[in-house]
Scaffold this active site. Structure first.
Site, PDB file in Angstrom:
ATOM      1  N   ASP A 135       0.813  -1.210   0.000  1.00  0.00           N
ATOM      2  CA  ASP A 135       0.000   0.000   0.000  1.00  0.00           C
ATOM      3  C   ASP A 135       0.851   1.267   0.000  1.00  0.00           C
ATOM      4  OD1 ASP A 135      -3.046   0.989   0.838  1.00  0.00           O
ATOM      5  OD2 ASP A 135      -1.472   2.252   1.664  1.00  0.00           O
ATOM      6  N   VAL A 163      -5.458   2.406   0.056  1.00  0.00           N
ATOM      7  CA  VAL A 163      -5.483   1.769  -1.261  1.00  0.00           C
ATOM      8  C   VAL A 163      -5.892   0.305  -1.130  1.00  0.00           C
ATOM      9  CG1 VAL A 163      -4.169   1.280  -3.341  1.00  0.00           C
ATOM     10  CG2 VAL A 163      -3.740   3.384  -2.080  1.00  0.00           C
ATOM     11  N   ASP A 164      -5.422  -0.361  -0.091  1.00  0.00           N
ATOM     12  CA  ASP A 164      -5.854  -1.738   0.153  1.00  0.00           C
ATOM     13  C   ASP A 164      -7.370  -1.804   0.353  1.00  0.00           C
ATOM     14  OD1 ASP A 164      -3.544  -3.260  -0.061  1.00  0.00           O
ATOM     15  OD2 ASP A 164      -2.955  -2.936   2.004  1.00  0.00           O
ATOM     16  N   ILE A 165      -7.908  -0.876   1.119  1.00  0.00           N
ATOM     17  CA  ILE A 165      -9.349  -0.871   1.382  1.00  0.00           C
ATOM     18  C   ILE A 165     -10.128  -0.627   0.094  1.00  0.00           C
ATOM     19  CG2 ILE A 165     -11.204   0.298   2.616  1.00  0.00           C
ATOM     20  CD1 ILE A 165      -9.406  -1.444   4.369  1.00  0.00           C
ATOM     21  N   GLY A 168     -10.076  -3.727  -1.969  1.00  0.00           N
ATOM     22  CA  GLY A 168     -11.000  -4.721  -1.439  1.00  0.00           C
ATOM     23  C   GLY A 168     -12.433  -4.429  -1.853  1.00  0.00           C
TER      24      GLY A 168
END
Length: 383
Positions: A135, A163-165, A168
């Site tokens: 991220d 960015v990960d969220i 997802g």
């Protein structure tokens, strides 16, 4: 999502966040872990009431955990059987890893034509397949850090792995769209699964919205502006006597009311500030003019006055204060699940609920984050 089985080969944040949402919505999520478990299990302190890492617990409720060592023939065979019987397979290994284990999309689709196979990577499976998908790195190379931080200061990352969220969430959207394409008889894709690919870089670029749009149209990349907005003013934090206030004044009418409440109604007629483009062009002078009266009272006093006049404003809360605010508004932001502590007592675990409200099919939070291999011997699993 009841009746949908998910074989979850993902770890850390983007994939687990996606599969937790699917579990909240009723999917049967089988978390396939190495003998060591998801690496975030060791990311502590802090820990929750049953001793789990709060990082791990925050994105893994509602799932079942099965240990399948992919380096071992028996473990690999068990993982393959779970994947062959799943509606959805999701993974975020380095591109090419699942293929090495015979668990790639083409191999599984040949045996399970209806499988929705979601691959999450940092930069795709072509020219970017060997780039590390972290991220922080994506926030840097994807441009987010270039517009985050004080003007003239150093680039800054956002305070969470955003960015990960986002990735997802995009994964959930892709999975659900692919399931509809498969399960709708009238569509030419009926009965067929597909390979859904989501990357951190494209998820970030999509989320840059107006900043990316302006760059494409003008050829000029925006720069850091602190809390200010490139196209609206005043739309930033300004100082009251005790702490900053977030002001989101997006219309000329709101600006006129703001000036009236502040006791400087003449500012709304100042040629430098009459319209938003003029306020943007003269934002430094505008900020200085507004902070003079703002510093005469506390943030809470001003926010009360602004709210009464329909002027968008709020204090800069801590995360704890933000959760308290959501609860006070009746938003039901806290999910509670019972869990057994190591001493055998029952504890209540609290986490942030899925932020979608349904009138007929609300999310359920019945199962806590699992222990490593907690469901290893479950008879309902394929063998």
């Amino acid at each position: 999502m009841s009746g949908i089985r998910v074989a979850d080969f993902s770890r850390v944040l983007a994939g687990p966040h996606a599969t937790m949402i699917l579990a909240d919505l009723g999917a049967d999520v089988i978390k396939i872990e190495s003998p060591e478990g998801d690496g975030t299990r060791q990311w502590s302190p802090p820990v929750n009431a049953v001793g789990q890492s709060t990082y791990f617990a925050g994105v893994n409720r509602g799932k079942r955990s099965v240990v399948c060592d992919l380096r071992d023939a028996e473990g690999l065979a068990r993982a393959a059987e779970i994947a062959r019987t799943a509606d959805v397979v999701i993974e975020n290994f380095k591109p090419g890893t699942m293929e090495k284990f015979g668990l790639g999309y083409e191999e599984l689709a040949a045996q399970n034509p209806g499988v929705i196979y979601c691959s999450i990577s940092g930069f795709g499976d072509a020219a970017g397949k060997d780039l590390p998908g972290y991220d922080l790195l994506v926030q840097a190379v994807g441009g987010l850090m270039s517009i985050t931080g004080e003007q003239g200061g150093e680039p800054m990352k956002v305070g969470v792995a955003l960015v990960d969220i986002l990735t997802g969430l995009n994964s959930v959207i892709g999975i659900q769209a692919a399931l509809r394409a498969r399960d709708t008889p009238e569509l030419p894709t009926a009965g067929r699964g597909q390979h859904v690919k989501v990357t951190l870089l494209t998820s970030l670029l999509s989320a840059l919205a107006n900043q990316a749009s302006s760059t494409l149209e003008t050829g000029v990349s925006p720069t850091r502006m602190g809390n200010a907005h490139p196209s609206i003013s005043p739309y930033e934090t300004l100082d009251a006597s005790d702490q900053p206030i977030a002001l989101a004044v997006g219309t000329d009418g709101q600006f006129a009311r703001l000036c009236e409440v502040l006791g400087v109604a003449e500012l709304a007629q100042d040629p430098r500030f009459v319209t938003n483009p003029e306020r943007v062009a003269n934002r430094v002078a505008l900020r200085a003019a507004l902070e003079v009266p703002l510093r005469s009272r506390t943030a809470e006093e001003w926010i009360t006055a602004f709210t009464a006049s329909n002027i968008p404003a709020g204090r800069v809360n801590s995360i704890g204060q933000a959760i308290e605010l959501a609860e006070s508004l009746g938003l039901g932001v806290i999910a509670e699940t019972p869990a057994i502590a190591p001493d055998g007592t029952t504890k209540t675990l609290r986490s942030i609920a899925t932020p979608i409200d349904f009138s007929l099919t609300p999310p359920h939070y019945q199962a806590p984050p699992p222990g490593v291999g907690e469901h290893q011997g479950a008879t309902w699993l394929p063998r």
